[in-house]
Motif scaffolding. Structure first.
Motif, PDB file in Angstrom:
ATOM      1  N   UNK A 132      27.172  46.552  40.447  1.00 22.15           N
ATOM      2  CA  UNK A 132      27.296  47.969  40.096  1.00 22.15           C
ATOM      3  C   UNK A 132      28.442  48.248  39.120  1.00 22.15           C
ATOM      4  N   UNK A 133      29.506  47.434  39.154  1.00 19.95           N
ATOM      5  CA  UNK A 133      30.692  47.780  38.372  1.00 19.95           C
ATOM      6  C   UNK A 133      31.073  46.734  37.322  1.00 19.95           C
ATOM      7  N   UNK A 134      30.623  45.489  37.489  1.00 17.83           N
ATOM      8  CA  UNK A 134      30.969  44.449  36.516  1.00 17.83           C
ATOM      9  C   UNK A 134      29.716  43.661  36.147  1.00 17.83           C
ATOM     10  N   UNK A 135      28.641  44.366  35.797  1.00 14.94           N
ATOM     11  CA  UNK A 135      27.362  43.697  35.542  1.00 14.94           C
ATOM     12  C   UNK A 135      27.461  42.717  34.378  1.00 14.94           C
ATOM     13  N   UNK A 136      28.424  42.931  33.504  1.00 16.57           N
ATOM     14  CA  UNK A 136      28.604  42.017  32.371  1.00 16.57           C
ATOM     15  C   UNK A 136      28.843  40.588  32.834  1.00 16.57           C
ATOM     16  N   UNK A 137      29.491  40.436  33.988  1.00 19.58           N
ATOM     17  CA  UNK A 137      29.816  39.103  34.492  1.00 19.58           C
ATOM     18  C   UNK A 137      28.558  38.326  34.857  1.00 19.58           C
ATOM     19  N   UNK A 138      27.502  39.045  35.259  1.00 24.02           N
ATOM     20  CA  UNK A 138      26.247  38.370  35.586  1.00 24.02           C
ATOM     21  C   UNK A 138      25.647  37.694  34.359  1.00 24.02           C
ATOM     22  N   UNK A 139      25.965  38.211  33.180  1.00 24.97           N
ATOM     23  CA  UNK A 139      25.467  37.602  31.949  1.00 24.97           C
ATOM     24  C   UNK A 139      26.319  36.415  31.527  1.00 24.97           C
ATOM     25  N   UNK A 140      27.520  36.323  32.052  1.00 26.79           N
ATOM     26  CA  UNK A 140      28.431  35.230  31.714  1.00 26.79           C
ATOM     27  C   UNK A 140      28.569  34.335  32.939  1.00 26.79           C
ATOM     28  N   UNK A 141      27.708  33.359  33.018  1.00 30.59           N
ATOM     29  CA  UNK A 141      27.560  32.531  34.217  1.00 30.59           C
ATOM     30  C   UNK A 141      28.851  31.829  34.614  1.00 30.59           C
ATOM     31  N   UNK A 142      29.674  31.483  33.623  1.00 27.24           N
ATOM     32  CA  UNK A 142      30.883  30.720  33.918  1.00 27.24           C
ATOM     33  C   UNK A 142      31.849  31.506  34.803  1.00 27.24           C
ATOM     34  N   UNK A 165      13.744  21.622  34.185  1.00 23.68           N
ATOM     35  CA  UNK A 165      13.260  22.934  33.744  1.00 23.68           C
ATOM     36  C   UNK A 165      13.561  24.008  34.782  1.00 23.68           C
ATOM     37  N   UNK A 166      13.477  23.625  36.062  1.00 21.89           N
ATOM     38  CA  UNK A 166      13.754  24.588  37.134  1.00 21.89           C
ATOM     39  C   UNK A 166      15.218  25.019  37.101  1.00 21.89           C
ATOM     40  N   UNK A 167      16.122  24.043  36.931  1.00 24.93           N
ATOM     41  CA  UNK A 167      17.554  24.354  36.898  1.00 24.93           C
ATOM     42  C   UNK A 167      17.976  24.998  35.590  1.00 24.93           C
ATOM     43  N   UNK A 168      17.129  24.918  34.585  1.00 27.34           N
ATOM     44  CA  UNK A 168      17.469  25.544  33.303  1.00 27.34           C
ATOM     45  C   UNK A 168      17.412  27.066  33.372  1.00 27.34           C
ATOM     46  N   UNK A 169      16.797  27.591  34.419  1.00 28.69           N
ATOM     47  CA  UNK A 169      16.704  29.045  34.568  1.00 28.69           C
ATOM     48  C   UNK A 169      18.014  29.588  35.122  1.00 28.69           C
ATOM     49  N   UNK A 170      18.585  30.545  34.434  1.00 27.25           N
ATOM     50  CA  UNK A 170      19.890  31.097  34.805  1.00 27.25           C
ATOM     51  C   UNK A 170      19.859  31.726  36.199  1.00 27.25           C
ATOM     52  N   UNK A 171      18.807  32.468  36.503  1.00 21.17           N
ATOM     53  CA  UNK A 171      18.707  33.122  37.806  1.00 21.17           C
ATOM     54  C   UNK A 171      18.676  32.097  38.944  1.00 21.17           C
ATOM     55  N   UNK A 202      47.636  32.520  43.853  1.00 26.22           N
ATOM     56  CA  UNK A 202      47.169  31.643  42.768  1.00 26.22           C
ATOM     57  C   UNK A 202      45.793  32.097  42.299  1.00 26.22           C
ATOM     58  N   UNK A 203      44.906  32.406  43.257  1.00 24.39           N
ATOM     59  CA  UNK A 203      43.568  32.892  42.898  1.00 24.39           C
ATOM     60  C   UNK A 203      43.656  34.226  42.166  1.00 24.39           C
ATOM     61  N   UNK A 204      44.532  35.111  42.647  1.00 20.44           N
ATOM     62  CA  UNK A 204      44.676  36.419  41.999  1.00 20.44           C
ATOM     63  C   UNK A 204      45.119  36.273  40.549  1.00 20.44           C
ATOM     64  N   UNK A 205      46.092  35.390  40.309  1.00 20.52           N
ATOM     65  CA  UNK A 205      46.628  35.222  38.951  1.00 20.52           C
ATOM     66  C   UNK A 205      45.571  34.624  38.031  1.00 20.52           C
ATOM     67  N   UNK A 206      44.877  33.580  38.517  1.00 26.65           N
ATOM     68  CA  UNK A 206      43.848  32.932  37.693  1.00 26.65           C
ATOM     69  C   UNK A 206      42.759  33.936  37.320  1.00 26.65           C
ATOM     70  N   UNK A 207      42.324  34.732  38.295  1.00 25.08           N
ATOM     71  CA  UNK A 207      41.238  35.677  38.034  1.00 25.08           C
ATOM     72  C   UNK A 207      41.691  36.833  37.150  1.00 25.08           C
ATOM     73  N   UNK A 208      42.952  37.229  37.235  1.00 28.79           N
ATOM     74  CA  UNK A 208      43.464  38.278  36.345  1.00 28.79           C
ATOM     75  C   UNK A 208      43.406  37.812  34.894  1.00 28.79           C
ATOM     76  N   UNK A 209      43.768  36.541  34.656  1.00 29.13           N
ATOM     77  CA  UNK A 209      43.810  36.024  33.293  1.00 29.13           C
ATOM     78  C   UNK A 209      42.419  35.699  32.748  1.00 29.13           C
ATOM     79  N   UNK A 210      41.530  35.195  33.605  1.00 30.18           N
ATOM     80  CA  UNK A 210      40.252  34.678  33.116  1.00 30.18           C
ATOM     81  C   UNK A 210      39.062  35.555  33.461  1.00 30.18           C
ATOM     82  N   UNK A 211      39.251  36.569  34.283  1.00 23.39           N
ATOM     83  CA  UNK A 211      38.141  37.446  34.648  1.00 23.39           C
ATOM     84  C   UNK A 211      38.617  38.892  34.558  1.00 23.39           C
ATOM     85  N   UNK A 212      38.023  39.762  35.375  1.00 25.54           N
ATOM     86  CA  UNK A 212      38.377  41.182  35.350  1.00 25.54           C
ATOM     87  C   UNK A 212      39.417  41.494  36.428  1.00 25.54           C
ATOM     88  N   UNK A 213      40.486  42.240  36.126  1.00 27.58           N
ATOM     89  CA  UNK A 213      41.500  42.561  37.140  1.00 27.58           C
ATOM     90  C   UNK A 213      40.934  43.268  38.367  1.00 27.58           C
TER      91      UNK A 213
END
Length: 758
Positions: free
Chosen positions: A330-340, A30-36, A375-386
């Motif tokens: 401050x700039x990509x708060x949407x990512x906090x809602x998408x834990x992955x 139950x403790x780990x079930x909390x997103x925060x 490699x990290x830059x390319x992966x994050x460009x495709x799967x996250x925010x540029x």
């Protein structure tokens, strides 16, 4: 009796322990079930992992050596490049001393002593004292009425002056005689002027061995200066006396000397102990210099260094992670809602840093240019925010520089490398295109290393060229790794890249192919919805590719019962005419749930299934609701709107909202009998107003300005779909009948009530 109760007690204790363990496990779950909680644990673990990676081998093990003893053990080489501070300081001191010795006599490094005025007064008083003494002696030795004869006491007078000032031997006899015989009034005037000019000369003019003759030659002009008010007849006497009286008044200008020393020290190149340089080998006698070098390398007495370094790395890592988290907040708060996304950032960053540390432990200079940071830059460009990918690239560049012995050139190289990879991979629409852009990245890396080699002083061209080749290969390697690992990361974190979306948009994908064959009307409808939604997405800056793919798949649930939807009904038979409105509503609304299940079974990513689930929100099926309302009015019963509405949820993103609006607009426009620009505009206005007032757009961040842009985009596309067509002349129609053998019979199906599923 006691034997029977003992096993029962053990069994009870065992069950109690098992129950306690289960309770603890449930509490942890139950403790780990909390997103925060999970996010905070992720940040903490990432922090420990990064600090642990950075500190590996940064402070090597301590070496036990003693001054004056013979070293016994394996040879010691420098683990990194450091500056030999003691040797460098010694060379700096030598350079400073040499600079002072060479320049100490130069006039520019000397200044007038603050004691020159006092010394001039003292000398003046002593000389005037001699003047007074011999003038009095002259008067005593000259009888009244007899003209004074200075020649008698001149030699003694000159010797007395010479004892005070050695240069009085050069003063002409006439000048000395004049001093001895001048009337008191003239004498007083001359000595007063002499004092004024003498003190001014010694406190204003630089007088030294190198300037003495120059000053003497200019005495006439100095004495004749108007500010002293010396009478013309007195000037020759004063000039002759000053010639003998002047003395050097210079002292060292300590401020300029210190500046000279600092400049000389700065010009000394630091003595470096290069990485891999031999410090001690077996049999060497340990000297003070050895001890100092080992101390510089933190190879002895380094327990304090370890603690300090670990603490410093912790603070450094904390600052960098804080920068990243503050940017996200401050700039990509949407990512906090998408834990992955956070898990992806942590994994990619730790992997890149671990690889960099592994390469640094090999002690090969070439490996420093092979870290796949791009490699990290390319992966994050495709799967996250540029933008976030660029921030992570900058922070990783700093950390890689720390790993490779605080190498500034490497930090600059990897920042340029990662930024270039980021820009090259933006708006990529084919996997094979990635290889070509990887070659561009290799070229950028090659020329970046050559440029930085010139800037940071690598002299050998062969080394520069070899490093540049390795950096170029790095660009190809990182691109290939990203291409290979991209599907793995997509599956692991449930994220979708633009390349995967492009593949999903291929009509040959199994689910789309089924839709084309089994529900061609729905397929055609989905294509038109995609056109409308994509145009609107471009207008408001949403993800147009995701919108198009979401529109293609939004109605795949109709594959379960295609003929219950009007666009797939070939004949005039409408099955809903024989069904109760509530049952028809259940069939219509079920296509959303069926669509989500079908999409998941075919491996369609979550971002698309979310659009399928949200594209109707909680909208009311007005056609069947109206039918049901008419029936219950006769029976005097009531109808709940929720029974004739979709189950939701409402659209959560701009993309889902665009598919909802485009779906409703296309279906309504298709059911319009004679569309015209005015009627289409009224229709679009009505649909946008209905969805807005019904609260279907409340959970998106669409603005009223966005809705105006969406409306304009819809009307532009609809104008192309429902344009006026040329009516064929009757003769053409007759010829067509003849060419068909007269078998063509026009069929008029009449109008059909449209049960829109919007």
């Amino acid at each position: 009796m006691g034997k029977e109760t003992q096993p029962a007690e053990k069994s009870f204790a065992k069950r109690k322990r098992q129950g306690s363990f289960i309770d603890k496990w449930l509490w942890v779950r139950d403790f780990l079930a909390k997103k925060m909680v999970r996010e905070r644990i992720l940040v903490f673990v990432s922090f420990l992992a990064i600090v642990g990676i950075l500190q590996i081998d940064l402070v090597p093990r301590a070496i036990d050596v003693k001054l004056g003893e013979i070293y016994i053990g394996t040879e010691i080489r420098a683990p990194r490049t450091v500056i030999n501070t003691e040797k460098t300081e010694e060379l700096m001191d030598q350079a400073a001393a040499r600079a002072v010795e060479e320049n100490k006599d130069k006039l520019e490094y000397q200044t007038i002593s603050i004691e020159a005025g006092v010394e001039a007064n003292n000398r003046y008083n002593r000389i005037i004292g001699v003047f007074e003494e011999y003038r009095r002696l002259m008067q005593e030795q000259t009888p009244e009425g007899v003209s004074p004869d200075p020649a008698r006491i001149r030699p003694e007078f000159r010797r007395a002056l010479q004892r005070e000032e050695g240069r009085f031997t050069e003063v002409p006899d006439e000048t000395l005689d004049l001093v001895l015989t001048l009337p008191a009034t003239d004498y007083e005037r001359i000595v007063r002027s002499l004092r004024q000019v003498y003190v001014a000369l010694e406190t204003e003019r630089k007088i030294g061995p190198q300037t003495m003759e120059e000053v003497r030659s200019e005495l006439g002009a100095f004495v004749g200066n108007e500010r002293f008010l010396v009478l013309p007849q007195d000037q020759p006497v004063i000039r002759e006396l000053l010639t003998a009286m002047i003395f050097p008044n210079l002292t060292r200008d300590e401020a300029k000397i210190r500046q000279l020393q600092e400049e000389a020290r700065r010009k000394v190149a630091p003595v470096k102990i290069e990485k891999g340089q031999l410090i001690l080998s077996e049999g060497d006698i340990v000297t003070t210099e050895h001890i100092q070098i080992l101390r510089e390398l933190a190879l002895i007495d380094n327990s304090g260094n370890r603690v300090l370094m670990f603490f410093s790395l912790g603070i450094f890592t904390l600052f960098l992670m804080a920068i990243c988290l503050i940017y996200i907040y401050f700039f990509e708060k949407r990512i906090l809602k998408e834990e992955q996304h956070l898990y992806l950032l942590a994994l990619v960053s730790v992997v890149v840093l671990a690889v960099a540390k592994a390469f640094s432990l090999l002690n090969l200079d070439l490996m420093a240019y092979l870290v796949p940071l791009s490699f990290a830059s390319i992966i994050l460009v495709f799967l996250s925010e540029p933008k976030l990918a660029w921030v992570i690239t900058a922070l990783l560049s700093l950390m890689v520089g720390v790993i490779f012995d605080f190498h500034l050139a490497l930090t600059v190289f990897y920042f340029i490398n990662g930024t270039a990879a980021l820009y090259l991979m933006l708006n990529l629409n084919q996997r094979k295109e990635m290889i070509r852009r990887g070659l561009y990245l290799a070229g950028i890396n090659f020329f970046t290393v050559l440029t930085l080699s010139f800037l940071f002083g690598i002299k050998r061209f062969s080394s520069m060229f070899l490093f540049a080749l390795v950096a170029g290969f790095n660009g190809i390697l990182a691109t290939a790794l990203a291409n290979g690992f991209l599907p793995f990361f997509e599956h692991l974190f449930g994220l979708t890249s633009p390349l995967s979306l492009l593949e999903l948009a291929n009509p040959n994908m199994p689910l789309l192919k089924r839709l084309l064959i089994e529900a061609p009307g729905t397929y055609h409808h989905s294509i038109l919805v995609g056109n409308l939604a994509e145009a609107a997405a471009d207008a408001i800056g949403a993800d147009s590719l995701l919108v198009r793919v979401g529109a293609y798949y939004h109605d795949v649930g109709k594959l379960r019962r295609p003929y219950f939807f009007v666009e797939n009904q070939i004949t005039n038979d409408n099955p809903h005419e024989n069904l109760a409105p509530s049952l028809s509503t259940l069939i219509i609304t079920s296509h959303v749930r069926d669509g989500v299940e079908l999409a998941k079974s075919y491996g369609v990513p979550r971002v698309v299934t979310d659009i399928i689930e949200q594209h109707h929100g909680t909208d009311l099926i007005r056609y069947f609701y109206q039918q049901a309302s008419e029936k219950v009015q006769e029976e005097k019963e009531s109808v709940e709107e929720t029974d004739f509405s979709y189950s939701g949820p409402k659209p959560q993103t701009k993309e889902a909202a665009l598919v909802m609006l485009a779906d409703a607009v296309e279906a309504a426009a298709r059911s319009m009998g004679q569309p015209s620009p005015a009627r289409l505009e009224a229709l679009v206005n009505q649909i946008l107003k209905e969805r807005l007032e019904a609260g279907q757009l409340d959970e998106t961040n669409l603005t009223l300005r966005d809705l105006d842009k969406i409306k304009a985009a819809f009307l532009k596309v609809l104008g192309g779909i429902f344009h006026h067509r040329i009516k064929y002349p009757e003769i053409v129609a007759t010829e067509r009948k003849k060419s068909n053998g007269g078998n063509h019979q026009p069929r008029n199906n009449g109008t059909k009530a449209e049960q829109r599923d919007a």
